[in-house]
Design an enzyme around this catalytic site. Sequence first.
Site, PDB file in Angstrom:
ATOM      1  N   SER A 109      -9.977  -5.860  10.001  1.00 44.27           N
ATOM      2  CA  SER A 109      -9.305  -5.172  11.119  1.00 44.27           C
ATOM      3  C   SER A 109      -9.620  -5.927  12.398  1.00 44.27           C
ATOM      4  CB  SER A 109      -9.865  -3.748  11.260  1.00 44.27           C
ATOM      5  OG  SER A 109      -8.888  -2.789  11.000  1.00 44.27           O
ATOM      6  N   CYS A 128     -14.838   7.258  12.509  1.00 46.78           N
ATOM      7  CA  CYS A 128     -13.778   7.922  11.746  1.00 46.78           C
ATOM      8  C   CYS A 128     -14.190   9.288  11.239  1.00 46.78           C
ATOM      9  CB  CYS A 128     -13.360   7.066  10.563  1.00 46.78           C
ATOM     10  SG  CYS A 128     -13.301   5.352  10.964  1.00 46.78           S
ATOM     11  N   THR A 137       8.983  -5.104  10.096  1.00 46.39           N
ATOM     12  CA  THR A 137       9.004  -6.224  11.044  1.00 46.39           C
ATOM     13  C   THR A 137       7.589  -6.539  11.522  1.00 46.39           C
ATOM     14  OG1 THR A 137      11.191  -5.545  11.713  1.00 46.39           O
ATOM     15  CG2 THR A 137      10.028  -7.022  13.225  1.00 46.39           C
ATOM     16  N   GLN A 155     -16.957  -4.942   8.818  1.00 48.90           N
ATOM     17  CA  GLN A 155     -18.155  -4.968   9.685  1.00 48.90           C
ATOM     18  C   GLN A 155     -18.967  -6.243   9.517  1.00 48.90           C
ATOM     19  OE1 GLN A 155     -18.789  -2.866  12.063  1.00 48.90           O
ATOM     20  NE2 GLN A 155     -17.487  -1.124  11.547  1.00 48.90           N
ATOM     21  N   HIS A 192      -9.547  -5.175  15.584  1.00 47.47           N
ATOM     22  CA  HIS A 192     -10.224  -4.574  16.746  1.00 47.47           C
ATOM     23  C   HIS A 192     -11.746  -4.534  16.600  1.00 47.47           C
ATOM     24  CE1 HIS A 192     -11.049  -0.371  15.204  1.00 47.47           C
ATOM     25  NE2 HIS A 192     -10.201  -0.798  14.292  1.00 47.47           N
TER      26      HIS A 192
HETATM   27  N1  PMP Z   1     -13.779  -0.411   6.742  1.00 47.15           N
HETATM   28  C1  PMP Z   1     -14.849  -0.354   7.543  1.00 47.15           C
HETATM   29  C2  PMP Z   1     -16.179  -0.801   7.017  1.00 47.15           C
HETATM   30  C3  PMP Z   1     -14.729   0.124   8.847  1.00 47.15           C
HETATM   31  O1  PMP Z   1     -15.804   0.187   9.637  1.00 47.15           O
HETATM   32  C4  PMP Z   1     -13.455   0.548   9.307  1.00 47.15           C
HETATM   33  C5  PMP Z   1     -13.279   1.092  10.723  1.00 47.15           C
HETATM   34  N2  PMP Z   1     -14.203   2.067  11.072  1.00 47.15           N
HETATM   35  C6  PMP Z   1     -12.361   0.446   8.427  1.00 47.15           C
HETATM   36  C7  PMP Z   1     -12.569  -0.034   7.156  1.00 47.15           C
HETATM   37  C8  PMP Z   1     -10.990   0.877   8.834  1.00 47.15           C
HETATM   38  O2  PMP Z   1     -10.486   0.109   9.865  1.00 47.15           O
HETATM   39  P1  PMP Z   1      -9.234   0.629  10.712  1.00 47.15           P
HETATM   40  O3  PMP Z   1      -9.618   1.971  11.242  1.00 47.15           O
HETATM   41  O4  PMP Z   1      -9.069  -0.385  11.772  1.00 47.15           O
HETATM   42  O5  PMP Z   1      -8.077   0.714   9.784  1.00 47.15           O
END
Ligand code: PMP
Length: 383
Positions: free
Chosen positions: A199, A323, A237, A179, A201
Site C-alpha cells: 500500500s 483499522c 481505469t 509494514q 500510503h
Molecule cells: N496489511 C497491513 C499489514 C497493514 O498494516 C495494512 C494497513 N493498516 C493493510 C494490510 C491494508 O492496507 P490498506 O488499508 O491501505 O488497504
Amino acid sequence: MKYFDHAATTPPYEDVIRTVGEVMAQHFGNPSSLHRMGEDSGKLLSKAREVCAHALQVNPGEIVFTSGATESNNLAIRGAMARYRQRGNHIVTTTVEHASVYETCRHLEQQGCEVTYVPVQANGAVRVEDVLAAVTDNTVLVSVMHVNNEVGAVQPIAEIGRALKNRHPRVLFHVDGVQGFGKLPLSIQDSRIDLYSLSAHKFRGPKGTGLLYVREGVHLTQLLTGGGQEGGLRSGTENIPYIVGMTKAMRMAAERQPALASHWSKLSRELHEGLAGLPGLVVNSSPDGAPHIVHFSYPGIKAEAMLHMLEEEGFLVSTQSACSSKRSEPSRVLLAMQKGKDCSLSGIRISLGEEHTEEDVRQLLGAVKRTMERLQIVKGGNR
Ligand code: PMP
C-alpha cells in the site's frame, strides 16, 4: 503536535504531492484510449510499472496496480483459491495477520475453504517448522505477513519461502509486505515469494493505491470483471496520478531504507530502554523487531484513555492498528501472543517517521511517564 502513528499512515513526500497534481492536471487521458492523450497516459503507466518493478527487483509484467493492500490481499488469496480449486481448498496463515488477510480467510472458511491459523510465539513471530507442519496435500496457499502492523514482530519470510519451495513446490507463498517495505530489506526472489502486497500510503505515497506482485506463471482469478485492465486481473481505469505518485515514493523508500532503518533502530532502542524502566508498563515489542514500531501496554487502563492523555501532551499514537482501533475489544494480536486480556485491552503503538529525533523520543518518554502518573490515580480509584 508530534505524529507518532506512521504505521497507520505517513505524510506524502512533497514531491509525491506535486507529481500527483501535475499528472492529474496535465495527463488526464485514459490509457485505454487510442489517441495521443491515451498513449501519453499509457507511457506514464508503463514507466511507473518499470520503476516499481525495479524497486522490488522483479519484472514489470509481474506488477498489478490495485487500490491498496486490502485489495491486493483479497486478490491474492481469493484469486488463488478460486483459480487453483482443483489443487485443494486449504490455506495456511497465522493468528496475527492484518484484518485484510484474516477476515478474508474467515470469509473463505464460510464458503468451504479450510484455514489453519498457525500460532505465534510470545514475541509475535511464527516458527518456520510450525508453518511447514501445517501444510497438507490439500494446501494451495501459505500467507504470512512480513512485519506485524501492531507490535512490529518480523516473520521469518525468507526461511519460510525457501523451505516451502524445497518441500512443497506447488504451494503458493503470499506475503503482506505493507509494514516491511522501506523498513527492512526483503528479496522477493531469494524469499521465493509468489504474491506480494503493498500500500503506497505506508511509505509516503498517496492513499488508495498499491500493488500486488504476481510471479510470472502464477495465475489468479480476477475479483473485478470489466474492461480487462492490468492483464485482466484488475478491471477499471487506472489511477495514473496516484500510481505515478506511488512510484516516486517507492523509489525514495527503497533508496533510503538502509539509512532510515539504522536511524529508527537507534530511536527504537532508546524507547525500549526508557519504557522498560517504567514500573507497571509491559513492553510488547522488541528492539530486534521492525525498527519503526514500539508497542507497550499499561494493564488496567483502557488504551483509549492513555491515547487521549498522550494527545493532550502533544503526541499522537495508536491503539491496536488504525483499522481496528474503533472497536474496544482486546487486541487479537496481543491475545495470540498470550499477553492476557488486561494487556490486550491497553496496548499502545508508537510508530516512527523520518522526521523524528532523539529529542522527540525523550519528550515522548517524559509524556508517557507523566500520563502513567496521572492514570495511576485513576487506577487506584478503580480498586
Ligand atoms: N496489511 C497491513 C499489514 C497493514 O498494516 C495494512 C494497513 N493498516 C493493510 C494490510 C491494508 O492496507 P490498506 O488499508 O491501505 O488497504
